[in-house]
Write an enzyme that holds these catalytic residues in place. Structure first.
Site, PDB file in Angstrom:
ATOM      1  N   ALA A 227       1.009  -1.115   0.012  1.00 13.90           N
ATOM      2  CA  ALA A 227       0.184  -0.101   0.087  1.00 13.90           C
ATOM      3  C   ALA A 227       0.885   1.229   0.021  1.00 13.90           C
ATOM      4  CB  ALA A 227      -0.983   0.003   1.135  1.00 13.90           C
ATOM      5  N   HIS A 249      -2.709  -9.787   5.190  1.00 16.96           N
ATOM      6  CA  HIS A 249      -2.705  -8.519   5.072  1.00 16.96           C
ATOM      7  C   HIS A 249      -2.201  -8.094   3.907  1.00 16.96           C
ATOM      8  CE1 HIS A 249      -2.677  -8.438   9.764  1.00 16.96           C
ATOM      9  NE2 HIS A 249      -2.134  -9.703   9.501  1.00 16.96           N
ATOM     10  N   THR A 250      -2.974  -7.990   3.157  1.00 22.83           N
ATOM     11  CA  THR A 250      -3.015  -7.679   1.662  1.00 22.83           C
ATOM     12  C   THR A 250      -2.057  -6.102   1.185  1.00 22.83           C
ATOM     13  OG1 THR A 250      -5.270  -6.673   1.405  1.00 22.83           O
ATOM     14  CG2 THR A 250      -4.968  -8.729   0.724  1.00 22.83           C
ATOM     15  N   CYS A 251      -2.221  -5.332   2.398  1.00 23.81           N
ATOM     16  CA  CYS A 251      -1.668  -3.962   2.335  1.00 23.81           C
ATOM     17  C   CYS A 251      -0.125  -4.259   2.446  1.00 23.81           C
ATOM     18  CB  CYS A 251      -2.252  -3.264   3.220  1.00 23.81           C
ATOM     19  SG  CYS A 251      -3.824  -2.378   2.861  1.00 23.81           S
ATOM     20  N   PHE A 252       0.328  -5.318   3.242  1.00 25.63           N
ATOM     21  CA  PHE A 252       1.827  -5.431   3.496  1.00 25.63           C
ATOM     22  C   PHE A 252       2.222  -6.774   2.683  1.00 25.63           C
ATOM     23  CE2 PHE A 252      -0.281  -3.563   7.218  1.00 25.63           C
ATOM     24  CZ  PHE A 252       0.272  -2.242   7.062  1.00 25.63           C
TER      25      PHE A 252
END
Length: 283
Positions: A227, A249-252
């Site tokens: 992100a 945790h797709t943002c990370f």
């Protein structure tokens, strides 16, 4: 005189009523323009679209003519009886279209077959969608100017838009960050054992579960984006109940894995998480 009844609807923003059919006809090109801008923004920010188009689409986007140079060259003498005129069904009405001036009177021969194929393919590709394609192309070029695309061919543009489809496991392993675990940890060894046992589709689902995209950047896993910029794929062993599923945790680009007691349990939990994402804790 009888009055004609037409249906009206109020659009969601509460603006004035409009006739449905007229609105669709007038405004639908804005949707294609919007899609083009989304594609351009994805390319600009280094993100990939989970899906794709045909190679002729990318050639048109580059402003290049569609050709069939790689098609098998067979002699059609005495086989086909065509002219440079084709028919298509338009809402139940059969309409003739001449691919070139006076095409109805020009027969397709062995010498002119490539011209026929070229004209026919271009007509089939653009018939009925030219306005829509041009709207999409306009939106795309508002973000990515046409002159910046001149260095690429259609296959390269496809990779830029969609990323790599095939997943290189060795590259994946080499560019994975380990948090609260090591390469010798059971959870890490079992994770890669599970990945190696997956088919290509399941690996892509796992990648999408963790990163939000099933595609790999052109430069490989080292170029994964999070992100807030570059972010490697991360395996994180957490202190949690082994009854829990892995958490993404797709943002990370990170997956949290509880300390499962055996390989079969990690495999089953991981498989359940990536196959049944909805309802589980995905951030």
């Amino acid at each position: 005189m009888a009055q004609q009844r037409v249906s009206f609807s109020r659009d969601p923003d509460g603006f004035a009523l409009t006739h449905k059919a007229q609105r669709l006809d007038i405004e639908h090109l804005s949707y294609f323009h919007f899609v083009g801008r989304i594609m351009g923004m994805a390319v600009f920010h280094g993100h990939y679209i989970d899906g794709g188009f045909t190679l002729p689409f990318y050639k048109q986007l580059l402003g290049k003519p569609i050709t069939l140079d790689d098609m098998e060259d067979n002699d059609i003498t005495g086989v086909l009886d065509h002219t440079f005129c084709v028919e298509h069904n338009a809402y139940g009405e059969i309409i003739q279209h001449e691919l070139k001036p006076n095409g109805k009177s020009i027969s397709v021969s062995q010498d002119t077959k490539k011209e026929y194929v070229r004209l026919y393919v271009n007509w089939r590709f653009l018939r009925g969608i030219e306005a829509q394609f041009l709207a999409l192309q306009k939106g795309f070029n508002e973000v990515i100017p046409q002159h910046l695309l001149k260095a690429f061919d259609e296959k390269e543009l496809e990779l830029i838009v969609c990323g790599l489809g095939k997943i290189d496991i060795n590259d994946w392993k080499s560019n994975t960050r380990l948090k609260h675990c090591t390469a010798e940890s059971s959870s890490v060894k079992w994770f890669w054992k599970a990945v190696e046992s997956f088919d290509e589709e399941r690996r892509a689902r796992l990648l999408q579960f963790v990163t939000g995209s099933s595609r790999v950047p052109l430069q490989g896993f080292k170029a994964l984006q999070g992100a807030a910029g570059p972010r490697l794929f991360t395996l994180h062993q957490i202190d949690a109940s082994t009854n829990n599923l892995p958490k993404a945790h797709t943002c990370f680009n990170r997956i949290d894995i509880p300390p499962y007691e055996q390989y079969d349990k990690l495999y089953d939990k991981l498989l359940t998480a990536i196959e049944e994402t909805c309802g589980f804790a995905v951030e």
